[in-house]
Design an enzyme around this catalytic site. Sequence first.
Site, mmCIF file in Angstrom:
data_model
loop_
_atom_site.group_PDB
_atom_site.id
_atom_site.type_symbol
_atom_site.label_atom_id
_atom_site.label_comp_id
_atom_site.label_asym_id
_atom_site.label_seq_id
_atom_site.Cartn_x
_atom_site.Cartn_y
_atom_site.Cartn_z
ATOM 1 C CB ALA A 266 -0.921 0.012 1.221
ATOM 2 C CB SER A 267 2.463 3.684 -0.814
ATOM 3 O OG SER A 267 3.094 3.299 0.389
ATOM 4 C CG ASN A 268 -2.721 6.156 -1.998
ATOM 5 O OD1 ASN A 268 -2.967 5.096 -2.551
ATOM 6 N ND2 ASN A 268 -3.353 6.557 -0.896
ATOM 7 C CG ASN A 520 0.913 -0.040 -3.619
ATOM 8 O OD1 ASN A 520 0.140 0.480 -2.813
ATOM 9 N ND2 ASN A 520 2.193 0.194 -3.605
#
Length: 850
Positions: A266-268, A520
Amino acid sequence: MLSERNRRRTWFGLVVLFIFAGVILMSGCGRVLDHAFRKTVEPDQGRIVLDALTEDIVVRRDDLGIPVIEAKNFDDLMVAAGYVMASDRLAQMVAFSLLGQGRLSEMAGDLTLDIDLLVRTFNLAEAARREYASSSADIKHLLEMFSKGVNAYIATHADRLPPDFILAGYTPAPWEPVNSFYIYNLLNMGLSFNLREEIAFLNIAGLIGPQKAAWLMPIYPDEPLPLAQAEKLQHLNLTEIQKDVKRLSIISDKFRDLFMPLGAPASNNWAVAPRRTLRNASIIANDTHLAHEHPALWMLIHFKSPEYDAAGVAVAGIPGIIAGYNGRIAWGMTMVMGDTQDLFLEKLSVMDGKTRYLYKDQWLPVVEREEIFSVKGGRHVVHTISHTRNGPLLNAALAKKLRHAALPPPIKTPLGLALRSTMQEPGRSMEAMFDLNRATDMESASRAIRRIRTLSLNFIYGNRDHIAWQVSGRYPLRKAGRGQLPVPAWTGEYDWTGYADADDHPFVLDPEAGYLGTANHRTISPDHPLILSSSWASPGRAERINALLRDDHGHTWKSSVRMQADRHDPFVEKLKGVLFESSVSEEIQQKIQSWSDKKKITNAMEALAILGDFDGEMSLESKGAAVYGVFRHVFIHHVFADELGPSDSAAWQSFISKIQAIYSADQDHLLGREESPFWNDVSTPVIETKAQILAGVLAETIAHTEDLLGKNRDTWAWGRLLTYRWKTQATRMKPMLPFWKRWAVGLMGRYTDRGPYPAGGNYDTLNVAGYRKGDNFDVWLIPVMRMVVDFGLDEPMFLTSCGGQSGNPASPHYDDGIALWLDGATRSMPFQEENIMRQYHKVRVLAAKR
């Protein structure tokens, strides 16, 4: 080595300390412990002399303890960086360094011996030492100066080290330059994906067979299941390695869950081109989603000297900015989900007393190396680790018990699991990261990112006029297959043939759409010639980024802050399409109405009504979000538990850990797969359909929600189920401890831990709140930092962290960032001197010796 008498004194002292702390905590007087540990907290203000400095250094801190380190030369800046990082996070630095060497048991004892064995089997420390040896003289010098600063802190605080060392009874050794590479290699390992999935697949395939297990390994709905690759394993007797795989799975999960804040998919990040912003200047945003631990992985920091001026998030122990801004360029990153690890199944045999493995009709000898482990208390154990041409034999190493040094190594010859990984490949990636920190334009930033080969990341970066996306890392080229499942090694059919050239990695500059975003998800087409991964995250967050940026032509930094707080789940509309508009929706209604149990009918119709009205906003107070969350939980159990249960089985635990956040079997089955064998409940004599299962799930959803939240619908709220808890590593290790240690750690947890707080969101919301779907609703994955850089402002950078700057629970900056984070608010990180002076008003001088 401690004598027996000294060991007893140490344990007696710790027991007394724990009892003392327990009495205080049970009386609710945590402030007494604050006072007891007060001398271990580095002051925000004042003056201290450090021999290693040539000029005085000014360390300014704001109200949250975030530092700006101002130096007149680069060497002094690095010395000060070491001192400041150690003053805030020495315990974290030492723990990660020991972990990266496979030496954590020297501090934590037998509890982490299996973790050390796993790290030594991967040979991470040797890879780090080779990387350090091949580094430039500049990097080595930089890290030498940094080490002087760390050691200056250790020397000046020898009698007042942070509570972690007091409670562990451990004195840290002097910091060495290579220690930074041990930590850097841990980051690399955390960014490598698919190994846990391959292990999980073996656990599941050993129970239900490879062909059926392949239905649980989707890539995306428009790509085929790996049925053909699973067929290659059908004739193998996977049950002969089940005990080894189960142990490997347990140790691997323990390693990641307890000590690897990365490894969570996860990450944006996103970038908006000038023509789509209100001020006609680019905007770069990033929020990295990592394990919810306390303290968090990232610390906020600003390095400032004539040669180097950069601010952002850093890892304690590495004196550089991982994501941030340097006055000209801003950059942020997400995980590519890079499949840079493959499990090779090896045929093993013992010949003339030596273990050999089969490769192209030849029996080749394994290569062995011996590792010596020092365990807290003075005990030493040794272990022999075997390698094939593909890498270390994981199951052969981890299946054996560590032995006393005087005993000969046992020989065991199951089917072997060899790990081929890019982790062992040398490079100069840390050097390239520092070059990115100092990039002055888009071209120099691009060159630096192409040279980052040990970290598989989606970099989104930009300056005032341009934005770009570029993939870093090292990706294997395979003769056959895509590396998604374990493969036979003896034929050579799946050998690696090299690595993709960095110039062939995906790259986009100034896209026609006017924006970029990664989350992701699958960022390349299914027929792209380069295989980056088979383990993409669900597309929901990426879809939400696209929807919000596409419709906004006057984007501002405030727009990005709102996006980072967004809790809308796009998957809800997809689920409603299945329940109300698909080919199975009418059959669901028919099945519900066919029941003789009126209560069951009422429950199912109520669930349909609530889900039909639900707008997808996973807010704390939402009843619809609560019912939706319970529906997803019940669905997982109804569809998969009959084949994979009970809940404590290796297959079920592997399935639960595998489906946490990637595009997973539960989502895949909800959206389609009507022909899947998992729709049939094997515990009943009839053959069920998808519609029948969904009807039962709807009825059970209401009943289970009542069990969790009570019968009063007015009190149903997602935030009553989903909760944030700030826990230390010690608290997370508590279930593995013996009784008295669990009791002691539990008491200390009252002092060190924070929460619970009601949470919102889920895996598919931009403001992510990841929990173990199908298991519980405790949030373990969150945005640990949120950054926005708006080049249209005089002060472009905004940055927040999820907790506190300090890892010391006696510090006022241990938890003072939590409230700001919970509110979704942000803070400026200024670069102009007058603004720095105004915001960072607490001044501590690190003085050179005159």
